[in-house]
Write a protein that holds these residues in place. Structure first.
Motif, PDB file in Angstrom:
ATOM      1  N   VAL A  66       8.492 -18.990  -1.515  1.00 56.19           N
ATOM      2  CA  VAL A  66       7.235 -19.644  -1.890  1.00 56.19           C
ATOM      3  C   VAL A  66       6.456 -18.746  -2.848  1.00 56.19           C
ATOM      4  O   VAL A  66       5.940 -19.210  -3.867  1.00 56.19           O
ATOM      5  CB  VAL A  66       6.396 -19.998  -0.645  1.00 56.19           C
ATOM      6  N   PHE A  67       6.382 -17.454  -2.541  1.00 56.32           N
ATOM      7  CA  PHE A  67       5.664 -16.529  -3.415  1.00 56.32           C
ATOM      8  C   PHE A  67       6.282 -16.521  -4.813  1.00 56.32           C
ATOM      9  O   PHE A  67       5.560 -16.539  -5.810  1.00 56.32           O
ATOM     10  CB  PHE A  67       5.656 -15.108  -2.834  1.00 56.32           C
ATOM     11  N   THR A 116       7.607 -20.934   6.388  1.00 59.90           N
ATOM     12  CA  THR A 116       6.345 -20.335   5.989  1.00 59.90           C
ATOM     13  C   THR A 116       5.187 -21.269   6.307  1.00 59.90           C
ATOM     14  O   THR A 116       5.283 -22.478   6.100  1.00 59.90           O
ATOM     15  CB  THR A 116       6.347 -20.081   4.459  1.00 59.90           C
ATOM     16  N   TRP A 149      -3.780 -18.532  -2.220  1.00 62.87           N
ATOM     17  CA  TRP A 149      -2.621 -18.992  -1.468  1.00 62.87           C
ATOM     18  C   TRP A 149      -2.229 -17.877  -0.503  1.00 62.87           C
ATOM     19  O   TRP A 149      -1.898 -16.777  -0.933  1.00 62.87           O
ATOM     20  CB  TRP A 149      -1.457 -19.287  -2.415  1.00 62.87           C
ATOM     21  N   ARG A 150      -2.280 -18.146   0.800  1.00 61.16           N
ATOM     22  CA  ARG A 150      -1.860 -17.183   1.823  1.00 61.16           C
ATOM     23  C   ARG A 150      -0.574 -17.687   2.450  1.00 61.16           C
ATOM     24  O   ARG A 150      -0.464 -18.864   2.807  1.00 61.16           O
ATOM     25  CB  ARG A 150      -2.925 -17.008   2.885  1.00 61.16           C
ATOM     26  N   LEU A 151       0.382 -16.792   2.581  1.00 60.97           N
ATOM     27  CA  LEU A 151       1.696 -17.145   3.101  1.00 60.97           C
ATOM     28  C   LEU A 151       1.987 -16.288   4.332  1.00 60.97           C
ATOM     29  O   LEU A 151       1.822 -15.069   4.291  1.00 60.97           O
ATOM     30  CB  LEU A 151       2.769 -16.890   2.042  1.00 60.97           C
ATOM     31  N   GLU A 203       2.668 -12.202   0.587  1.00 59.55           N
ATOM     32  CA  GLU A 203       1.573 -12.632   1.459  1.00 59.55           C
ATOM     33  C   GLU A 203       0.438 -13.399   0.789  1.00 59.55           C
ATOM     34  O   GLU A 203      -0.118 -14.319   1.391  1.00 59.55           O
ATOM     35  CB  GLU A 203       0.981 -11.413   2.159  1.00 59.55           C
ATOM     36  N   VAL A 217       1.827 -22.119   4.781  1.00 69.57           N
ATOM     37  CA  VAL A 217       1.139 -21.967   3.503  1.00 69.57           C
ATOM     38  C   VAL A 217      -0.303 -22.433   3.680  1.00 69.57           C
ATOM     39  O   VAL A 217      -0.535 -23.543   4.161  1.00 69.57           O
ATOM     40  CB  VAL A 217       1.811 -22.809   2.396  1.00 69.57           C
ATOM     41  N   PRO A 267       8.676 -17.058   2.997  1.00 68.64           N
ATOM     42  CA  PRO A 267       7.510 -16.595   2.242  1.00 68.64           C
ATOM     43  C   PRO A 267       7.901 -16.030   0.868  1.00 68.64           C
ATOM     44  O   PRO A 267       7.181 -16.239  -0.113  1.00 68.64           O
ATOM     45  CB  PRO A 267       6.904 -15.514   3.140  1.00 68.64           C
ATOM     46  N   THR A 305      -3.512 -26.459   4.932  1.00 70.65           N
ATOM     47  CA  THR A 305      -2.333 -25.722   5.409  1.00 70.65           C
ATOM     48  C   THR A 305      -1.164 -26.672   5.547  1.00 70.65           C
ATOM     49  O   THR A 305      -1.321 -27.871   5.791  1.00 70.65           O
ATOM     50  CB  THR A 305      -2.591 -25.039   6.770  1.00 70.65           C
TER      51      THR A 305
END
Length: 159
Positions: free
Chosen positions: A33-34, A116, A105-107, A84, A118, A30, A23
């Protein structure tokens, strides 16, 4: 490609024999990043130094990735839920000993209201030597992830 891997689903992330979870907090949103993860696949080499080439395939349903050292992956996107989660399964690779591999990858928005959190999960199965090597590689993968997030954050901040 040297070998086809077992076709696993997103549930493999929680059930894999080897799970490496990293993390990092970044100042980018978010959504930013997404976008970098899922929508600008060819841009990965600009912020993830281990990646030398990345391209979307099948209209974005798949990816072809090349890493430094010559490792190659053919992947299927399992989840692309903005902003997300982004996850993909490796279908074929030249990495010896791999049997199944999913990266997720979870945001999540940071509690501060900006930035965010990550979380990158590297879920894998393979031969005993493959699993052993992954355990040894944990520190290097963690460093690569931290460096990539720092680079991505700088890159996004410039926009």
């Amino acid at each position: 490609m040297a070998r086809r891997l077992r076709p696993v689903d997103l549930g493999f992330v929680g059930a894999a024999p080897v799970r490496l979870v990293f993390t990092r907090e970044v100042s980018a949103s978010p959504e930013q990043v997404f976008h970098a993860l899922a929508e600008d696949v060819p841009g990965w080499p600009r912020w993830f130094s281990a990646v030398t080439s990345a391209r979307a395939t099948d209209g974005g349903a798949g990816r072809e990735i090349r890493l430094r050292g010559g490792t190659r992956f053919e992947e299927t996107v399992l989840a692309a839920k903005a902003p997300e989660v982004y996850a993909y399964r490796v279908d074929a690779t030249n990495a010896p000993g791999a049997r199944a591999l999913v990266e997720e990858w979870r945001l999540a928005p940071r509690d501060t209201g900006t930035g965010t959190l990550v979380q990158w999960t590297f879920a894998a199965d393979g031969t005993a030597p493959f699993r052993f090597v992954l355990g040894l590689a944990r520190a290097g993968l963690g460093r690569a992830f931290r460096d990539a997030m720092t680079s991505l954050d700088r890159r996004v901040a410039v926009r």
